[in-house]
Design a protein around this motif. Structure first.
Motif, PDB file in Angstrom:
ATOM      1  N   PHE B   3       0.823  -1.212   0.000  1.00 16.03           N
ATOM      2  CA  PHE B   3       0.000   0.000   0.000  1.00 16.03           C
ATOM      3  C   PHE B   3       0.860   1.266   0.000  1.00 16.03           C
ATOM      4  O   PHE B   3       0.557   2.228  -0.697  1.00 16.03           O
ATOM      5  CB  PHE B   3      -0.921  -0.036   1.224  1.00 16.03           C
ATOM      6  CG  PHE B   3      -1.517   1.294   1.580  1.00 16.03           C
ATOM      7  CD1 PHE B   3      -2.378   1.946   0.700  1.00 16.03           C
ATOM      8  CD2 PHE B   3      -1.227   1.885   2.799  1.00 16.03           C
ATOM      9  CE1 PHE B   3      -2.922   3.179   1.035  1.00 16.03           C
ATOM     10  CE2 PHE B   3      -1.773   3.109   3.143  1.00 16.03           C
ATOM     11  CZ  PHE B   3      -2.622   3.758   2.259  1.00 16.03           C
ATOM     12  N   ILE B  16      -2.924  15.517  -4.219  1.00 16.14           N
ATOM     13  CA  ILE B  16      -3.937  14.907  -3.350  1.00 16.14           C
ATOM     14  C   ILE B  16      -5.295  15.038  -4.023  1.00 16.14           C
ATOM     15  O   ILE B  16      -5.702  16.130  -4.401  1.00 16.14           O
ATOM     16  CB  ILE B  16      -3.981  15.635  -1.988  1.00 16.14           C
ATOM     17  CG1 ILE B  16      -2.596  15.621  -1.350  1.00 16.14           C
ATOM     18  CG2 ILE B  16      -5.013  14.996  -1.075  1.00 16.14           C
ATOM     19  CD1 ILE B  16      -2.460  16.647  -0.230  1.00 16.14           C
ATOM     20  N   SER B  18      -9.112  14.132  -3.199  1.00 16.16           N
ATOM     21  CA  SER B  18     -10.123  13.646  -2.249  1.00 16.16           C
ATOM     22  C   SER B  18     -11.490  13.718  -2.904  1.00 16.16           C
ATOM     23  O   SER B  18     -11.818  14.718  -3.535  1.00 16.16           O
ATOM     24  CB  SER B  18     -10.135  14.516  -0.988  1.00 16.16           C
ATOM     25  OG  SER B  18      -8.840  14.562  -0.421  1.00 16.16           O
ATOM     26  N   SER B  19     -12.269  12.678  -2.752  1.00 18.02           N
ATOM     27  CA  SER B  19     -13.576  12.683  -3.401  1.00 18.02           C
ATOM     28  C   SER B  19     -14.550  11.767  -2.679  1.00 18.02           C
ATOM     29  O   SER B  19     -14.164  10.908  -1.889  1.00 18.02           O
ATOM     30  CB  SER B  19     -13.442  12.226  -4.850  1.00 18.02           C
ATOM     31  OG  SER B  19     -13.012  10.888  -4.893  1.00 18.02           O
ATOM     32  N   ILE B  20     -15.817  11.976  -2.948  1.00 22.34           N
ATOM     33  CA  ILE B  20     -16.867  11.090  -2.436  1.00 22.34           C
ATOM     34  C   ILE B  20     -17.515  10.427  -3.640  1.00 22.34           C
ATOM     35  O   ILE B  20     -18.088  11.100  -4.490  1.00 22.34           O
ATOM     36  CB  ILE B  20     -17.917  11.878  -1.633  1.00 22.34           C
ATOM     37  CG1 ILE B  20     -17.223  12.662  -0.510  1.00 22.34           C
ATOM     38  CG2 ILE B  20     -18.960  10.933  -1.060  1.00 22.34           C
ATOM     39  CD1 ILE B  20     -18.143  13.659   0.184  1.00 22.34           C
ATOM     40  N   GLU B  49      -0.786   6.208  -3.569  1.00 26.69           N
ATOM     41  CA  GLU B  49      -1.491   5.508  -2.496  1.00 26.69           C
ATOM     42  C   GLU B  49      -2.962   5.868  -2.594  1.00 26.69           C
ATOM     43  O   GLU B  49      -3.300   7.030  -2.782  1.00 26.69           O
ATOM     44  CB  GLU B  49      -0.934   5.932  -1.132  1.00 26.69           C
ATOM     45  CG  GLU B  49       0.506   5.478  -0.926  1.00 26.69           C
ATOM     46  CD  GLU B  49       1.248   6.300   0.122  1.00 26.69           C
ATOM     47  OE1 GLU B  49       0.686   7.302   0.598  1.00 26.69           O
ATOM     48  OE2 GLU B  49       2.399   5.939   0.426  1.00 26.69           O
ATOM     49  N   SER B  50      -3.819   4.892  -2.465  1.00 27.57           N
ATOM     50  CA  SER B  50      -5.231   5.159  -2.655  1.00 27.57           C
ATOM     51  C   SER B  50      -6.063   4.386  -1.635  1.00 27.57           C
ATOM     52  O   SER B  50      -5.828   3.204  -1.382  1.00 27.57           O
ATOM     53  CB  SER B  50      -5.633   4.755  -4.079  1.00 27.57           C
ATOM     54  OG  SER B  50      -6.912   5.260  -4.378  1.00 27.57           O
ATOM     55  N   VAL B  51      -7.013   5.078  -1.038  1.00 32.79           N
ATOM     56  CA  VAL B  51      -7.876   4.468  -0.033  1.00 32.79           C
ATOM     57  C   VAL B  51      -9.307   4.939  -0.272  1.00 32.79           C
ATOM     58  O   VAL B  51      -9.535   6.114  -0.564  1.00 32.79           O
ATOM     59  CB  VAL B  51      -7.436   4.908   1.393  1.00 32.79           C
ATOM     60  CG1 VAL B  51      -8.427   4.421   2.429  1.00 32.79           C
ATOM     61  CG2 VAL B  51      -6.055   4.369   1.719  1.00 32.79           C
ATOM     62  N   ARG B  52     -10.251   4.011  -0.192  1.00 31.26           N
ATOM     63  CA  ARG B  52     -11.656   4.432  -0.257  1.00 31.26           C
ATOM     64  C   ARG B  52     -12.472   3.629   0.752  1.00 31.26           C
ATOM     65  O   ARG B  52     -12.411   2.404   0.779  1.00 31.26           O
ATOM     66  CB  ARG B  52     -12.236   4.258  -1.666  1.00 31.26           C
ATOM     67  CG  ARG B  52     -13.644   4.881  -1.787  1.00 31.26           C
ATOM     68  CD  ARG B  52     -14.163   4.922  -3.210  1.00 31.26           C
ATOM     69  NE  ARG B  52     -13.354   5.696  -4.106  1.00 31.26           N
ATOM     70  CZ  ARG B  52     -13.416   7.036  -4.223  1.00 31.26           C
ATOM     71  NH1 ARG B  52     -14.250   7.713  -3.489  1.00 31.26           N
ATOM     72  NH2 ARG B  52     -12.637   7.661  -5.067  1.00 31.26           N
ATOM     73  N   GLU B  53     -13.219   4.333   1.574  1.00 28.28           N
ATOM     74  CA  GLU B  53     -14.075   3.654   2.549  1.00 28.28           C
ATOM     75  C   GLU B  53     -15.363   3.190   1.881  1.00 28.28           C
ATOM     76  O   GLU B  53     -15.716   3.650   0.804  1.00 28.28           O
ATOM     77  CB  GLU B  53     -14.411   4.624   3.699  1.00 28.28           C
ATOM     78  CG  GLU B  53     -13.247   4.844   4.638  1.00 28.28           C
ATOM     79  CD  GLU B  53     -13.604   5.774   5.801  1.00 28.28           C
ATOM     80  OE1 GLU B  53     -14.785   6.159   5.925  1.00 28.28           O
ATOM     81  OE2 GLU B  53     -12.701   6.113   6.575  1.00 28.28           O
ATOM     82  N   GLU B  54     -16.058   2.308   2.547  1.00 26.30           N
ATOM     83  CA  GLU B  54     -17.303   1.787   1.978  1.00 26.30           C
ATOM     84  C   GLU B  54     -18.378   2.858   1.824  1.00 26.30           C
ATOM     85  O   GLU B  54     -19.270   2.746   0.991  1.00 26.30           O
ATOM     86  CB  GLU B  54     -17.832   0.639   2.844  1.00 26.30           C
ATOM     87  CG  GLU B  54     -17.019  -0.634   2.646  1.00 26.30           C
ATOM     88  CD  GLU B  54     -17.711  -1.851   3.231  1.00 26.30           C
ATOM     89  OE1 GLU B  54     -18.798  -1.680   3.815  1.00 26.30           O
ATOM     90  OE2 GLU B  54     -17.163  -2.960   3.106  1.00 26.30           O
ATOM     91  N   CYS B  57     -16.118   7.749   0.679  1.00 28.62           N
ATOM     92  CA  CYS B  57     -15.065   8.750   0.858  1.00 28.62           C
ATOM     93  C   CYS B  57     -13.709   8.161   0.480  1.00 28.62           C
ATOM     94  O   CYS B  57     -13.336   7.087   0.956  1.00 28.62           O
ATOM     95  CB  CYS B  57     -15.004   9.217   2.313  1.00 28.62           C
ATOM     96  SG  CYS B  57     -16.495  10.074   2.836  1.00 28.62           S
ATOM     97  N   GLY B  58     -12.976   8.872  -0.370  1.00 26.65           N
ATOM     98  CA  GLY B  58     -11.696   8.345  -0.820  1.00 26.65           C
ATOM     99  C   GLY B  58     -10.625   9.406  -0.940  1.00 26.65           C
ATOM    100  O   GLY B  58     -10.910  10.576  -1.190  1.00 26.65           O
ATOM    101  N   ILE B  59      -9.386   8.993  -0.727  1.00 33.96           N
ATOM    102  CA  ILE B  59      -8.235   9.868  -0.939  1.00 33.96           C
ATOM    103  C   ILE B  59      -7.224   9.103  -1.789  1.00 33.96           C
ATOM    104  O   ILE B  59      -6.911   7.951  -1.490  1.00 33.96           O
ATOM    105  CB  ILE B  59      -7.560  10.275   0.397  1.00 33.96           C
ATOM    106  CG1 ILE B  59      -8.539  11.060   1.283  1.00 33.96           C
ATOM    107  CG2 ILE B  59      -6.315  11.113   0.128  1.00 33.96           C
ATOM    108  CD1 ILE B  59      -7.974  11.397   2.670  1.00 33.96           C
ATOM    109  N   VAL B  61      -3.365   9.749  -3.328  1.00 32.05           N
ATOM    110  CA  VAL B  61      -2.200  10.631  -3.376  1.00 32.05           C
ATOM    111  C   VAL B  61      -1.216  10.067  -4.390  1.00 32.05           C
ATOM    112  O   VAL B  61      -0.868   8.889  -4.337  1.00 32.05           O
ATOM    113  CB  VAL B  61      -1.502  10.730  -1.999  1.00 32.05           C
ATOM    114  CG1 VAL B  61      -0.381  11.756  -2.042  1.00 32.05           C
ATOM    115  CG2 VAL B  61      -2.498  11.099  -0.915  1.00 32.05           C
TER     116      VAL B  61
END
Lengths: 91, 91
Positions: B3, B16, B18-20, B49-54, B57-59, B61
């Motif tokens: 990751f 960066i 950031s998005s929904i 690096e990328s993360v998105r919650e269920e 919401c995601g970020i 970079v």
């Protein structure tokens, strides 16, 4: 308060903190969490966005009006032992 | 590939995003995804690096060796219509 930080027009500064929960010792995780909790009360703090997936991968971005504000935040909140590990992400 | 991006010693640059998910139109989401897919082939790209919650919401970079590399990436991948919406996060 929504997920997206209500940041002003650029220029401003970002501190990116990427981590995998459970991969570091508890003290480190606790310090990182404490730093973010304290950020809100620091001068120059503009907002933050934080995301963590269920697999533990997380990114937290905090926004600041100056490099000096970031330095003050670090000096104010970071114990000597935490410095090396987190340095890479604090640009 | 883990990751955490294997970035070099600073200085380097971060974009960066950031998005929904679901909050924007499909075309916008598709463009953002395509930009990230194309990043890997661009000169100066250091990692992402990328993360998105269920909850959507995601970020993401992405890391770059220069501001010029970021500009080339944007010019190469971004259609005229996408510029205004994403500008805030491309510092």
């Amino acid at each position: 308060m929504g997920f997206l930080a209500d940041t002003p027009k650029p220029p401003y500064y970002a501190v990116i903190f990427s981590s995998i929960k459970g991969k570091y010792d508890k003290e480190y995780e606790h310090t990182a969490e404490r730093m973010m909790n304290l950020a809100g009360g620091q001068p120059g703090f503009l907002g933050a966005e934080s995301v963590r997936e269920e697999n533990g991968c997380g990114i937290t971005v905090s926004y600041w009006d100056s490099l000096e504000a970031i330095k003050r935040w670090k000096d104010h909140t970071e114990p000597p032992g935490g410095k090396t590990k987190r340095k890479k992400r604090l640009v």
